[in-house]
Structure formats: C-alpha cells, structure tokens
Design a protein around this motif. Structure first.
Motif, mmCIF file in Angstrom:
data_model
loop_
_atom_site.group_PDB
_atom_site.id
_atom_site.type_symbol
_atom_site.label_atom_id
_atom_site.label_comp_id
_atom_site.label_asym_id
_atom_site.label_seq_id
_atom_site.Cartn_x
_atom_site.Cartn_y
_atom_site.Cartn_z
ATOM 1 N N PHE A 1 -44.386 -20.029 16.635
ATOM 2 C CA PHE A 1 -45.608 -19.239 16.517
ATOM 3 C C PHE A 1 -46.039 -18.926 17.926
ATOM 4 C CE2 PHE A 1 -45.905 -23.716 15.609
ATOM 5 C CZ PHE A 1 -46.613 -24.179 16.686
ATOM 6 N N TYR A 2 -46.984 -18.023 18.077
ATOM 7 C CA TYR A 2 -47.338 -17.572 19.413
ATOM 8 C C TYR A 2 -48.427 -18.434 20.036
ATOM 9 C CZ TYR A 2 -48.852 -14.859 23.365
ATOM 10 O OH TYR A 2 -49.187 -14.491 24.634
ATOM 11 N N ILE A 3 -48.118 -19.056 21.152
ATOM 12 C CA ILE A 3 -49.120 -19.766 21.954
ATOM 13 C C ILE A 3 -49.372 -18.900 23.192
ATOM 14 C CG2 ILE A 3 -49.587 -21.835 23.333
ATOM 15 C CD1 ILE A 3 -49.733 -22.290 20.313
ATOM 16 N N PRO A 4 -50.620 -18.483 23.408
ATOM 17 C CA PRO A 4 -50.924 -17.557 24.492
ATOM 18 C C PRO A 4 -50.519 -18.106 25.858
ATOM 19 C CG PRO A 4 -52.811 -17.809 23.047
ATOM 20 C CD PRO A 4 -51.813 -18.842 22.628
ATOM 21 N N SER A 5 -50.171 -17.194 26.738
ATOM 22 C CA SER A 5 -49.812 -17.567 28.094
ATOM 23 C C SER A 5 -50.353 -16.473 29.008
ATOM 24 C CB SER A 5 -48.295 -17.682 28.172
ATOM 25 O OG SER A 5 -47.908 -17.943 29.493
ATOM 26 N N VAL A 6 -50.979 -16.878 30.115
ATOM 27 C CA VAL A 6 -51.626 -15.904 31.004
ATOM 28 C C VAL A 6 -50.575 -14.924 31.523
ATOM 29 C CG1 VAL A 6 -52.858 -15.607 33.193
ATOM 30 C CG2 VAL A 6 -53.484 -17.453 31.633
ATOM 31 N N GLY A 7 -50.890 -13.633 31.452
ATOM 32 C CA GLY A 7 -49.970 -12.598 31.910
ATOM 33 C C GLY A 7 -49.193 -11.939 30.769
ATOM 34 N N ASP A 8 -49.174 -12.581 29.597
ATOM 35 C CA ASP A 8 -48.474 -12.003 28.449
ATOM 36 C C ASP A 8 -49.172 -10.725 27.984
ATOM 37 O OD1 ASP A 8 -46.595 -13.953 28.351
ATOM 38 O OD2 ASP A 8 -47.240 -14.817 26.424
ATOM 39 N N GLN A 9 -48.351 -9.752 27.575
ATOM 40 C CA GLN A 9 -48.911 -8.575 26.916
ATOM 41 C C GLN A 9 -48.760 -8.754 25.411
ATOM 42 O OE1 GLN A 9 -46.824 -5.337 28.855
ATOM 43 N NE2 GLN A 9 -48.479 -5.161 30.350
ATOM 44 N N VAL A 10 -49.852 -8.504 24.705
ATOM 45 C CA VAL A 10 -49.840 -8.749 23.262
ATOM 46 C C VAL A 10 -50.470 -7.569 22.524
ATOM 47 C CG1 VAL A 10 -49.963 -11.254 23.509
ATOM 48 C CG2 VAL A 10 -52.073 -9.951 23.358
ATOM 49 N N ILE A 11 -50.127 -7.468 21.251
ATOM 50 C CA ILE A 11 -50.800 -6.490 20.407
ATOM 51 C C ILE A 11 -51.730 -7.251 19.472
ATOM 52 C CG2 ILE A 11 -50.461 -4.804 18.547
ATOM 53 C CD1 ILE A 11 -47.832 -4.031 19.990
ATOM 54 N N GLY A 12 -52.966 -6.834 19.412
ATOM 55 C CA GLY A 12 -53.938 -7.542 18.608
ATOM 56 C C GLY A 12 -54.789 -6.605 17.775
ATOM 57 N N LYS A 13 -55.478 -7.219 16.812
ATOM 58 C CA LYS A 13 -56.334 -6.445 15.913
ATOM 59 C C LYS A 13 -57.779 -6.906 16.080
ATOM 60 C CE LYS A 13 -56.420 -6.928 11.314
ATOM 61 N NZ LYS A 13 -55.708 -7.162 10.053
ATOM 62 N N TRP B 1 -65.505 -8.143 21.805
ATOM 63 C CA TRP B 1 -64.813 -8.138 20.521
ATOM 64 C C TRP B 1 -64.043 -9.452 20.320
ATOM 65 C CZ3 TRP B 1 -64.967 -4.187 24.050
ATOM 66 C CH2 TRP B 1 -65.506 -2.965 23.627
ATOM 67 N N VAL B 2 -63.865 -9.788 19.056
ATOM 68 C CA VAL B 2 -62.990 -10.902 18.691
ATOM 69 C C VAL B 2 -61.669 -10.287 18.234
ATOM 70 C CG1 VAL B 2 -62.675 -12.861 17.143
ATOM 71 C CG2 VAL B 2 -64.964 -12.293 17.983
ATOM 72 N N VAL B 3 -60.563 -10.790 18.791
ATOM 73 C CA VAL B 3 -59.270 -10.157 18.538
ATOM 74 C C VAL B 3 -58.281 -11.163 17.947
ATOM 75 C CG1 VAL B 3 -57.434 -8.748 19.535
ATOM 76 C CG2 VAL B 3 -59.708 -8.750 20.587
ATOM 77 N N ASN B 4 -57.669 -10.769 16.840
ATOM 78 C CA ASN B 4 -56.603 -11.570 16.235
ATOM 79 C C ASN B 4 -55.293 -11.226 16.940
ATOM 80 O OD1 ASN B 4 -54.495 -12.503 14.680
ATOM 81 N ND2 ASN B 4 -55.419 -11.926 12.719
ATOM 82 N N ILE B 5 -54.710 -12.220 17.616
ATOM 83 C CA ILE B 5 -53.464 -11.951 18.337
ATOM 84 C C ILE B 5 -52.285 -12.717 17.725
ATOM 85 C CG2 ILE B 5 -54.502 -11.250 20.553
ATOM 86 C CD1 ILE B 5 -53.894 -14.192 21.502
ATOM 87 N N ASN B 6 -52.354 -12.963 16.413
ATOM 88 C CA ASN B 6 -51.229 -13.589 15.701
ATOM 89 C C ASN B 6 -50.896 -14.951 16.312
ATOM 90 O OD1 ASN B 6 -49.135 -13.686 13.787
ATOM 91 N ND2 ASN B 6 -47.633 -12.940 15.288
ATOM 92 N N SER B 7 -51.941 -15.732 16.535
ATOM 93 C CA SER B 7 -51.802 -17.013 17.216
ATOM 94 C C SER B 7 -52.786 -17.989 16.595
ATOM 95 C CB SER B 7 -52.136 -16.792 18.702
ATOM 96 O OG SER B 7 -52.479 -18.002 19.328
ATOM 97 N N ASP C 1 -63.507 -0.645 16.941
ATOM 98 C CA ASP C 1 -64.167 -1.145 15.737
ATOM 99 C C ASP C 1 -63.226 -2.090 14.995
ATOM 100 O OD1 ASP C 1 -66.108 -1.550 13.907
ATOM 101 O OD2 ASP C 1 -66.328 0.560 13.323
ATOM 102 N N VAL C 2 -63.797 -2.818 14.048
ATOM 103 C CA VAL C 2 -63.006 -3.766 13.267
ATOM 104 C C VAL C 2 -61.805 -3.045 12.652
ATOM 105 C CG1 VAL C 2 -63.049 -5.263 11.226
ATOM 106 C CG2 VAL C 2 -64.989 -5.234 12.807
ATOM 107 N N GLY C 3 -60.626 -3.634 12.821
ATOM 108 C CA GLY C 3 -59.407 -3.040 12.271
ATOM 109 C C GLY C 3 -58.604 -2.270 13.298
ATOM 110 N N ASP C 4 -59.232 -1.893 14.429
ATOM 111 C CA ASP C 4 -58.484 -1.185 15.470
ATOM 112 C C ASP C 4 -57.443 -2.103 16.107
ATOM 113 O OD1 ASP C 4 -59.736 1.211 15.157
ATOM 114 O OD2 ASP C 4 -61.179 0.943 16.802
ATOM 115 N N LEU C 5 -56.342 -1.479 16.543
ATOM 116 C CA LEU C 5 -55.303 -2.232 17.239
ATOM 117 C C LEU C 5 -55.387 -1.965 18.733
ATOM 118 C CD1 LEU C 5 -52.205 -1.568 14.952
ATOM 119 C CD2 LEU C 5 -53.632 -3.613 15.003
#
Lengths: 265, 230, 247
Positions: free
Chosen positions: B57-69, B78-84, B112-116
């Motif tokens: 599973f994804y554990i965040p690491s500084v410098g990583d580029q991620v796609i979030g919702k 904003w609060v962002v879900n980054i699959n982690s 807004d909520v739902g944006d990627l």
C-alpha cells in the motif's frame, strides 16, 4: 489496554530489574503479593468472598436459584460466571457493555471451575430434565492493580466454598424450598496462576505496571491433583515452548501453595 | 549465505540470508540473519538483500508525486485522499498563485470535492499527516483523461529501467501518461480507444510484474491490438 | 465429557478414520475477495472460513488511534447457519473472547509500529464450523494479512492437539473437542519458534500437556507449508501461464 499509561522510563526500569532477577516492589520473581481472603461478607448472597492481592481487590457473590438444566445435561445443575469491571475500580474502566477483558476474565475463571469439575453438578439436580440448581458466580472488580484473573479465581473458589444452598423437597413433580441449608457440594479446588513475560524472564502475579511492561502473560489453572484444567495466553507478545513448560512447572508449585493457604482460611 | 535463488517467491518469515548483508526493502534483520517481511521476489545484491513486494500500500514519502482526490474543503485548504492510510492536506497557500484571503476567496471555486489533482508531497512524518503542493510546473488540477489504479508495488515496473517501459507505452499508445507513486495513473490520449489500450497494457504489466521479458511482450500486445483495429 | 461415544476404535483410528497424529484435509486460497486489501479462504475438514483484511487505514472512530503504532482489531464471527442449530448473529461471549485471543495471536507477527495512527482490521467469518475454528481462523487470517502486503515477522499458523479416549491426537474435530478429555489450541510462528496463542481446557498432566504442545507445533509446521504454498501459488500461476504462452 486495560490500565493506566506507564512511562517509557518506568517500563524500562521494570524490564531491567526483572532481567537482573529482581522487581521494583522488592518481590522475587516467584513471589505473590500479600494475599488476603475473607468469606461471608455479603449476607444476602448464598456465598461470598473478598480477595486482596496486594492492592487488587475483588468481591465475588454467589446466588443460587432454581431453573432448567441444559438439554444435553438433563441430570446436572448449571453454573455461570460473570464479571463486572465497575467504573470505580480504575480510571480505565467505563460503564457500558462488558469489555473484551472482562469477558475473557469470566471465561477463564469459568473454565478452571468447569474443567476441574469443582462443583459437583450431578448433586445439583432436583427433577431430571426439569429442575436443577443454578449457581450464579458474579465477580466484581473493585480495585484494579493487576492480575485480576488470579484474584478473581481465588475469590470465586473461596466464595463457592462459603456457599450454602437451600434444601428443596420434591412433591408431585414440583420443588418446594425448605428452611434448611447445606454446603454447596465441591469436588475440586482449581487454582489459577498467572505469569508474565518481561525481558524474556517469567514472573508470577504481575501488578499493574508490570502488566504494562510485559509482552505476554500466561494463566495456568491446576486442580487439586496437580493436573492442568485450563490455560490462557494473553497479551500482544509471544512465548517460546521452553518458557511455557517452565511456566507450567512454576505454576504447579505456586498453585499448591495458594491452595494450602486458601484451605487454611 | 543465501537460502533462496535470486528472484524466487518468498513469504514473510522466510530466512533469506545470514552474514554481513544489509536488510533492504521488505526485509528485517535479527542479529546477522535477514528475513522477509513481505510476500515477494527475493533479490540478492552484493551488499543488500531485498524483497520486491508483490503487493503493498502507499506510504507517503517527501518528494513523491501522487494523484489524489479532494475529499473535503475546509476553511484554509483541502483534505485529499491519496490512496494511503494517511489523508493528505493541501493548504490554500500551496495551491493559489496569489495571497489567500480567507474572507473573500471561495476555495470551492478552485478545487471542489471530487476533483482530482496531481500533487507533490512536501512534508510527512509519523506525527503529521502528509502535506501537498500543486504550485510547481506540471502539477495541478486534472481536467481530462482516465484513471487506472494499481498496487503501488507495481509502479517501478510500469516505469521500467531508465523509464524504458513508460516511454514505450507513451510512444506506442500515443497517450500522455502521468504516474502517481501512490498507484494512481492518469491516461490522456487522442481518443478513448487510445486510452483503453494504454489502460489494458498497464493492467497487464501490473498482473505480470514479476515475470521477465515483460517490455517486449507488452509492446507486442499493443501492436497486435492496434493492428486489429486497422 | 466421558465415554458415551467411542472416539478411538480398536485399530487406533479416530471417528473420521484418521490416525492420532494426522491432520484433516486442508485447502487454502489467497486473494478471494476483491474489495478487501487482503483475503483468504480455508477448508480444514468441514470447517469453511473466510478472512479479510482492511488496512492500514484511517481509524474510525478517530479517538481510538494510537500515536506510536497501528491499532489492530479482529472480529471472529460465526454465520448463523455454520452450526447444527442456528446461531444468533449477535456476537456471543465466546466469539468476543476468541476475537481477542486471535488478535493477540497475530499481533506479535505484525510490524504495527511502522504505521502509527492507522488501523488494521481483520474479519474472520466462519461459514461452517466443525471444531478448531479459532485455529483455522488464525491460519487464514495470517494469509489475508500477508496478501494485504502488511509487513510481518513471520506467518502465524495454528492447530490444536488434545486427548480423546486417553490418546493424544492432533487437529480435533467438533465431536472430539466436545467429548474428548482435553483440547490445546496453539498458534505458532515457525520461523521464530514462538507461540502466540495458547489455551487449554480439560484435564492433562504436565507431561501430557508438554506432549500435546509438541504435537500441536508439529501440526502447525505441516500447515505452514500449505500456507506458504497458497501464497506462492497465486503468483507462480501467473508466471507459469505467461511462460506457457511464450513457449
């Protein structure tokens, strides 16, 4: 996690002491805290006791009723063990449905009594398949300072030995209570001994702070013939098979000591 | 001493090596023994013993580029879900190109909520949830394309050695492919068919990540599919 | 608990034809539920048990989160149709206790300290029960944890030993558990040589207990092989299929 937070430094001290064969409260690794057992403290109950294990305090009340037997054991009386971690006993205890710990405690005490056949259930049948004695053993934890299992099983056994059951007569397939009482028939004397694994060493009777520092605990219940009736491992850690056998031998020795002490009082 | 062959499947608890080695990814060391801590393929290097995990599973690491919702909008970000396991936050100051005025700016007009979003992790440690920025070139709100989700363990394989796999994918499918280290991949192509082909290829890579000769097989598959269309 | 039913026949075989030290047939499969982060299924004799793992994930309710490690939670639950007489779906005291001991059996294997402020949730659903479900449930939950990619020190594998008709036996089924003299469920981490679940009920001498413990550990070691095979096969199959295509 059932108890107050112990600081990291305290946990380390406890672990280091145990590693060198000593304990912070001055006890040896195989020493129990002072044990005190009183019986007959609740007049309204058919049997009762209070057990003190150091500052750990437990009251057990036994109530006796008449009820139905289990379908698969029509000729035997019934008993149940219940425990309450009442909120006055610890800042960690909350009112509400019983916690995992409280259910585990009751079931471990129950297993010791049941598997050693401590209560002579066959003598508790009045009308086979219809009316039997029902024995309620209620454990009330009043002050939690560690090792609730041993305090509770000791108090439960003391309360059972103290229990008098009303005599019933059977007339026309109905039971009728008389004014006479007889002692609850007891066949065995199960004693549970709890050990904790700290720094890969075993200690008996962990108190609250030691429970915080232990990786695992092991409760072993011996009957009067030195046979094992019940075992329960608890806590987040693990034990080697060698530790388990060492624990079994230590527990057998301590169980005899405690049983002798209990029978004397 | 090694106890397995290189690239053999190992399971947690397997003793991999004993001796003067360094415990790499997905392993742990007790004394001089190195054990696997995850299901995966063992890799014996000269110094390092590691396991290429088959699922993580994804554990965040500084410098990583991620796609979030975007999951929620609050007063200054904003609060962002980054699959982690950890939710990320994006502060308004890390998203807007002008000073943020709490009284006047309506944040939902930007995101807004739902944006990627495609974002970079700028801080994360065991006490603070990950913090994102989108104020760098290439980052920002995602406005087109399709998303495909894979186990983050497969990301290195999808990129390939020296980006060989991802470059091949881009060339062959004519799609723009944005890879989030968190296992979320954005595909944007000239047509939905192109995108579908890229998604198919990525899913196949994820499925067969631990097999060899993968780049060639995927290239072949894409060409065959393209041929069938014509 | 005494001899109404003969549990060992004149040839020394058990009610289901097994020898005393023989396991029931075991089947395991990994990755059986697509929604879960990890999942597994086991059949051991007539036991049929599913396990699913979710996490590490955000803790709900949030105040339960631990600052220094992941919160491990476990729910062992029996389906109402899993036993002869319908079981109420509400968790019984037995299920609550087993949830606790199974959680504590798995806990020492997991690197919980790597994921502070998260939770790892294990769900064990017994679809059919035939004795030894806490053990089979532990075995299958460990597989689901490994499938979820959760870092572990070792797999956890569990098996019971016990005494029926005076004979020490491995992997008790329901009737042996109910009518026998003693049952000793054990969970073991074979590579670490550590025992993480140990219970016993019945009556055994210390020596008999020692033998039961060793017998249970032997059973665990056998099941451990099946466990590893189940994990490997999921990936090896794909690899073989690919290689087959290439030929």
């Amino acid at each position: 996690m059932s108890s107050i937070m112990v600081s990291r430094i305290r946990q380390k001290q406890i672990a280091q002491m145990v590693a060198s064969g000593k304990r912070l409260d001055g006890r040896g690794l195989k020493d129990y805290r002072p044990i005190k057992v009183e019986t007959g403290i609740i007049e309204k109950a058919e049997g009762s006791s209070r057990a003190l294990l150091g500052k750990t305090e437990v009251v057990v009340g036994v109530k006796v009723e008449i009820g139905d037997p289990f379908l698969d054991r029509p000729d035997e009386g019934v008993f149940t063990v219940n425990s309450e971690f009442v909120p006055l006993a610890s800042p960690e205890f909350e009112a509400g449905p019983p916690s995992e710990e409280s259910i585990e405690l009751a079931r471990v005490v129950d297993r010791g009594i049941r598997e050693s056949k401590a209560i002579d259930l066959e003598k508790l049948c009045l009308i086979p398949g219809k009316k039997v004695y029902v024995i309620f053993i209620d454990i009330y934890v009043l002050n939690h300072d560690g090792n609730l299992i041993d305090a509770s099983s000791l108090a439960s056994l003391a309360a059972l030995l103290n229990t008098k059951i009303p005599v019933y007569v059977v007339e026309d397939n109905e039971v009728k209570k008389t004014n006479d009482y007889i002692p609850l028939p007891i066949k065995n004397l199960p004693v549970s001994i709890t050990l904790a694994n700290i720094s890969d060493k075993l200690i008996v009777d962990p108190w609250l702070e030691e429970e915080e520092a232990m990786s695992a605990r092991l409760t072993i219940t011996f009957d009067k013939d030195n046979k094992i009736s019940a075992i329960q491992k608890g806590g987040p850690g693990a034990l080697t098979p060698q530790q388990i056998m060492e624990a079994a031998h230590m527990a057998r020795e301590k169980a005899e000591e405690l049983r002798k002490m209990l029978v004397k009082t | 001493m090694f106890f397995f062959e290189n690239r053999q499947v190992v399971t947690p608890g397997d003793l991999l090596a004993e001796g003067d080695y360094i415990a790499g990814n997905n392993t742990y060391k007790e004394g001089s023994r190195i054990y696997a801590s995850r299901l995966g393929l063992v890799e014996y290097g000269e110094k390092v013993v590691q396991v290429v995990a088959l699922n993580t599973f994804y554990i965040p690491s500084v410098g990583d580029q991620v796609i979030g919702k975007i999951e929620d909008v609050n007063i200054n970000g904003w609060v962002v879900n980054i699959n982690s396991p950890y939710q990320a936050t994006l502060r308004a100051s890390e998203a807007l190109n002008k000073p943020f005025r709490q009284q006047k700016d309506d944040l939902t007009r930007f995101l807004d909520v739902g944006d990627l979003i495609f974002a970079k992790i700028i801080s994360f440690d065991r006490t603070i949830d990950p913090v994102l920025t989108i104020k760098e070139p290439g980052l920002g709100k995602i406005t087109q394309g399709q998303i495909v989700k894979v186990s983050p363990a497969k990301i290195p394989r999808i990129i390939g050695r020296k980006a060989s796999m991802i470059n091949m994918l881009k060339n062959e499918t004519e799609c723009k492919i944005t890879v989030g280290q968190n296992g979320i991949i954005l595909i944007s192509g000239p047509s939905p068919e192109h995108e579908r082909l890229a998604i198919m290829a990525i899913e196949k890579i994820a499925q067969e990540a631990h097999t060899s000769g993968l780049t060639d097989r995927i290239t072949e598959m894409i060409r065959k599919e393209k041929g069938a269309k014509k | 608990m005494s001899g109404k039913i003969r549990l060992i026949n004149e040839n020394g075989l058990r009610v289901d034809g097994r020898r005393p030290n023989e396991l029931r047939p075991i089947k395991m499969e990994v990755g059986v539920l697509s929604n879960a982060d990890g999942s597994a299924y086991i059949e051991q004799g007539k036991n049929k048990i599913l396990a699913a793992v979710y996490g590490p994930r955000e803790v709900h309710p949030r105040h339960l989160a631990l600052p220094d490690r992941s919160l491990l939670r476990c729910r062992y639950h029996m389906a109402p149709f899993s036993v002869e007489e319908r079981k109420s779906p509400a968790p019984s005291r037995r299920e609550i206790e087993l949830s606790k001991v199974i959680k504590e059996a798995l806990e020492p294997a997991i690197f919980l300290e790597k994921f502070p402020r998260t939770s790892i949730d294990i769900f064990i659903e017994v679809l059919q029960a035939d004795g030894g479900t806490r053990c089979a449930g532990t075995t299958v939950a460990a597989l689901a944890l490994a499938d979820a990619g959760i870092p572990m020190r070792d797999l956890v594998v569990a098996c019971a030993a016990g005494k029926v008709d005076g004979v020490l036996v491995l992997d008790l089924n329901d009737i042996e558990d109910k009518e026998g003299e003693a049952d000793v469920p054990v969970a073991y981490m074979p590579n670490l040589g550590l025992i993480s679940l140990l219970q016993m009920d019945g009556s055994l001498t210390i020596e008999e207990f020692n033998q039961s413990l060793n017998l249970a550990m032997e059973g665990c070691k056998q099941i451990y092989k099946f466990q590893k095979e189940a994990l490997r096969s999921r990936y090896v199959t794909i690899k073989e299929e690919v290689e087959e295509c290439l030929r």
